[in-house]
Write an enzyme that holds these catalytic residues in place. Structure first.
Site, PDB file in Angstrom:
ATOM      1  N   GLU A   1     -24.997 -26.339   0.871  1.00  0.00           N
ATOM      2  CA  GLU A   1     -25.863 -25.949   1.974  1.00  0.00           C
ATOM      3  C   GLU A   1     -27.134 -26.752   1.678  1.00  0.00           C
ATOM      4  O   GLU A   1     -27.759 -27.045   0.692  1.00  0.00           O
ATOM      5  CB  GLU A   1     -26.211 -24.305   1.684  1.00  0.00           C
ATOM      6  CG  GLU A   1     -24.939 -23.366   2.189  1.00  0.00           C
ATOM      7  CD  GLU A   1     -25.255 -22.338   2.309  1.00  0.00           C
ATOM      8  OE1 GLU A   1     -24.359 -21.345   2.746  1.00  0.00           O
ATOM      9  OE2 GLU A   1     -26.595 -21.862   2.643  1.00  0.00           O
TER      10      GLU A   1
ATOM     11  N   CYS B   1     -34.696 -28.276   1.744  1.00  0.00           N
ATOM     12  CA  CYS B   1     -34.257 -27.829   0.350  1.00  0.00           C
ATOM     13  C   CYS B   1     -32.686 -28.352   0.323  1.00  0.00           C
ATOM     14  O   CYS B   1     -31.887 -28.090   1.130  1.00  0.00           O
ATOM     15  CB  CYS B   1     -34.353 -26.394   0.291  1.00  0.00           C
ATOM     16  SG  CYS B   1     -33.616 -25.597  -1.136  1.00  0.00           S
TER      17      CYS B   1
ATOM     18  N   CYS C   1     -22.616 -25.044 -10.089  1.00  0.00           N
ATOM     19  CA  CYS C   1     -23.500 -25.502 -10.806  1.00  0.00           C
ATOM     20  C   CYS C   1     -22.979 -25.112 -12.240  1.00  0.00           C
ATOM     21  O   CYS C   1     -22.290 -23.813 -12.226  1.00  0.00           O
ATOM     22  CB  CYS C   1     -24.943 -24.855 -10.699  1.00  0.00           C
ATOM     23  SG  CYS C   1     -26.168 -25.368 -11.990  1.00  0.00           S
TER      24      CYS C   1
ATOM     25  N   CYS D   1     -26.581 -19.579 -14.910  1.00  0.00           N
ATOM     26  CA  CYS D   1     -27.634 -18.417 -14.913  1.00  0.00           C
ATOM     27  C   CYS D   1     -27.430 -17.285 -14.403  1.00  0.00           C
ATOM     28  O   CYS D   1     -26.762 -17.317 -13.268  1.00  0.00           O
ATOM     29  CB  CYS D   1     -29.074 -19.206 -14.370  1.00  0.00           C
ATOM     30  SG  CYS D   1     -29.631 -20.589 -14.790  1.00  0.00           S
TER      31      CYS D   1
ATOM     32  N   CYS E   1     -28.117 -15.957 -10.604  1.00  0.00           N
ATOM     33  CA  CYS E   1     -28.212 -16.905  -9.357  1.00  0.00           C
ATOM     34  C   CYS E   1     -26.567 -17.272  -8.992  1.00  0.00           C
ATOM     35  O   CYS E   1     -25.651 -17.371  -9.765  1.00  0.00           O
ATOM     36  CB  CYS E   1     -28.347 -18.450 -10.169  1.00  0.00           C
ATOM     37  SG  CYS E   1     -27.931 -19.901  -8.989  1.00  0.00           S
TER      38      CYS E   1
ATOM     39  N   CYS F   1     -33.232 -18.798  -2.091  1.00  0.00           N
ATOM     40  CA  CYS F   1     -32.996 -19.105  -3.312  1.00  0.00           C
ATOM     41  C   CYS F   1     -31.792 -18.145  -3.752  1.00  0.00           C
ATOM     42  O   CYS F   1     -31.907 -17.115  -3.845  1.00  0.00           O
ATOM     43  CB  CYS F   1     -33.949 -19.257  -4.349  1.00  0.00           C
ATOM     44  SG  CYS F   1     -35.446 -19.831  -3.736  1.00  0.00           S
TER      45      CYS F   1
END
Ligand code: SAH
Ligand code: SF4
Length: 387
Positions: free
Chosen positions: A96, A109, A116, A120, A123, A351
């Site tokens: 995205e 962004c 990833c 974390c 997230c 986010c």
């Protein structure tokens, strides 16, 4: 052109790479500059490159085919001021890109990885795990697509709000992935964006956000550009940071603080600290006091982002009262701190929520949020929309 020649993503080529391509095709060097000028304007379809000879356009078209991502969905939030683009590559991986419009700023962004590996736990991208690296071309193209849309006054038939800038002014590496775990693409993108004959974006308008990968931060400093470095701290004690940012076990706080200081000294740029505020997890007075001490030592600016609720995440967003108390406490201790808005939350574009609510690939399924979005169109990224 034989079928064995692999497809080329023109945005993955450096200036030298473009020159080598033209040399390979037996063309004079200035053709590389002409091609570059089209690419900067967001045009990668050789058929539209009217100053190139027709035969060359055809040869380039044969090489460039199939490198373009597909725009799978476009959702709009915040009264037309936030645009989320879901791009899918020919191999089925999707990422995205979010465009955020302000009165005098247009910020893109961008994502650097599909997924990833940093894990974390708060997230959404981290929950999904690592899929693959994006190439430099795939990262750069996210900015180019947004920029071309602004220049043409709209994305996908959706007009930009009045007063929005007609070009991208800021780029933040805060989408999916850890930019410093994909250094080749991140460095190439920064150089491409900053190139005065390329995108010509001020380094001050570029922010690289990282969990704190120390070697990568040194590499960024080596570039000698005044980029803004944002480090996602989220905790001011190693015990808590080990849990919130697992890579802290490899690069603990003291080491991260030292490299942030080094970055500031070498680039003369103030660094930022990102703090995703999670209810009853990292919103205590003790965390605030230690955070303030770190920020003061580094003369860093702290950005607090209240955690966006994310499917599968057991934690909750902080209460308004706790959020205010935390921010006030850090501020009273003499550190600079800003509470960020939660832009794009109503389109799952905020986010940590990217790609959270859907999966792509076999049995393609679009996000639940898309059904409720104001506008969704399915189409191929059409160069016509970018001209
Ligand atoms: N991997 C890099 C950049 C992408 S994440 C990094 O971690 O810095 C961009 C920012 O979004 C980071 O500061 C990250 O901590 C934050 N973020 C991730 N999940 C979030 C959530 N659920 N709510 C609010 N912020 C989140
Ligand atoms: Fe990766 Fe950043 Fe998410 Fe951590 S917060 S999992 S580093 S994208």
């Amino acid at each position: 052109m034989s079928q064995a020649v692999p497809a080329i993503d023109p945005y993955a080529l450096t200036r030298d790479g473009l020159a080598a391509l033209m040399a390979d095709l037996g063309e004079p060097a200035y053709r590389a500059e002409q091609l570059h000028a089209w690419l900067v304007r967001g045009i990668d379809d050789p058929a539209q490159m009217t100053n190139l000879p027709v035969a060359l356009r055809e040869r380039l078209a044969a090489r460039f085919a199939h490198s373009r991502p597909e725009l799978v969905a476009h959702t709009v939030a915040d009264d037309g001021h936030t645009h989320k683009l879901l791009l899918r590559y020919p191999d089925g991986e999707a990422i995205e890109t979010v465009l955020m419009l302000y009165p005098k700023r247009a910020t893109v962004c961008i994502s650097t990885q599909a997924g990833c590996a940093m894990g974390c736990p708060f997230c959404a991208t981290g929950q999904a795990g690592f899929r693959r690296q994006l190439t430099a071309g795939e990262v750069i193209r996210q900015v180019v697509v947004a920029d071309a849309a602004l220049r043409s006054g709209g994305i996908n038939g959706e007009e930009m709000p009045a007063g929005a800038p007609d070009h991208v002014t800021n780029v933040v590496f805060m989408g999916m992935g850890e930019p410093l775990a994909n250094l080749p693409a991140t460095v190439a993108t920064v150089q491409w964006l900053h190139d005065p004959e390329g995108f010509n974006l001020s380094a001050r308008g570029i922010t690289v956000s990282t969990v704190g990968l120390v070697p990568g931060i040194r590499r960024l400093a080596d570039l000698g550009l005044p980029l803004t470095l944002a480090v996602s701290l989220h905790a001011s004690t190693d015990d808590l940071r080990d849990e919130l940012v697992p890579v802290n076990r490899t690069h603990p706080l003291a080491e991260v603080e030292a490299v942030m200081r080094e970055y500031r000294e070498r680039t003369n740029r103030r660094v930022s600290i990102e703090w995703c505020l999670i209810g009853d997890v990292n919103d205590s007075d003790e965390q605030a006091d230690r955070l303030a001490a770190i920020a003061r030592r580094l003369r860093a600016h702290v950005n607090v982002i209240p955690m966006n609720p994310t499917p599968g995440v057991r934690w909750k967003e902080p209460s308004k009262r706790r959020t205010k108390a935390f921010v006030d406490r850090v501020s009273r201790a003499g550190a600079e701190i800003t509470l960020r808005d939660t832009r794009g939350r109503d389109a799952d574009a905020a986010c940590g929520q990217l790609l959270a609510s859907y999966t792509l690939g076999a049995g393609t399924r679009l996000p639940a949020s898309v059904g409720a979005a104001e506008r969704v169109d399915l189409l191929q990224l059409d160069p016509g929309m970018t001209s």
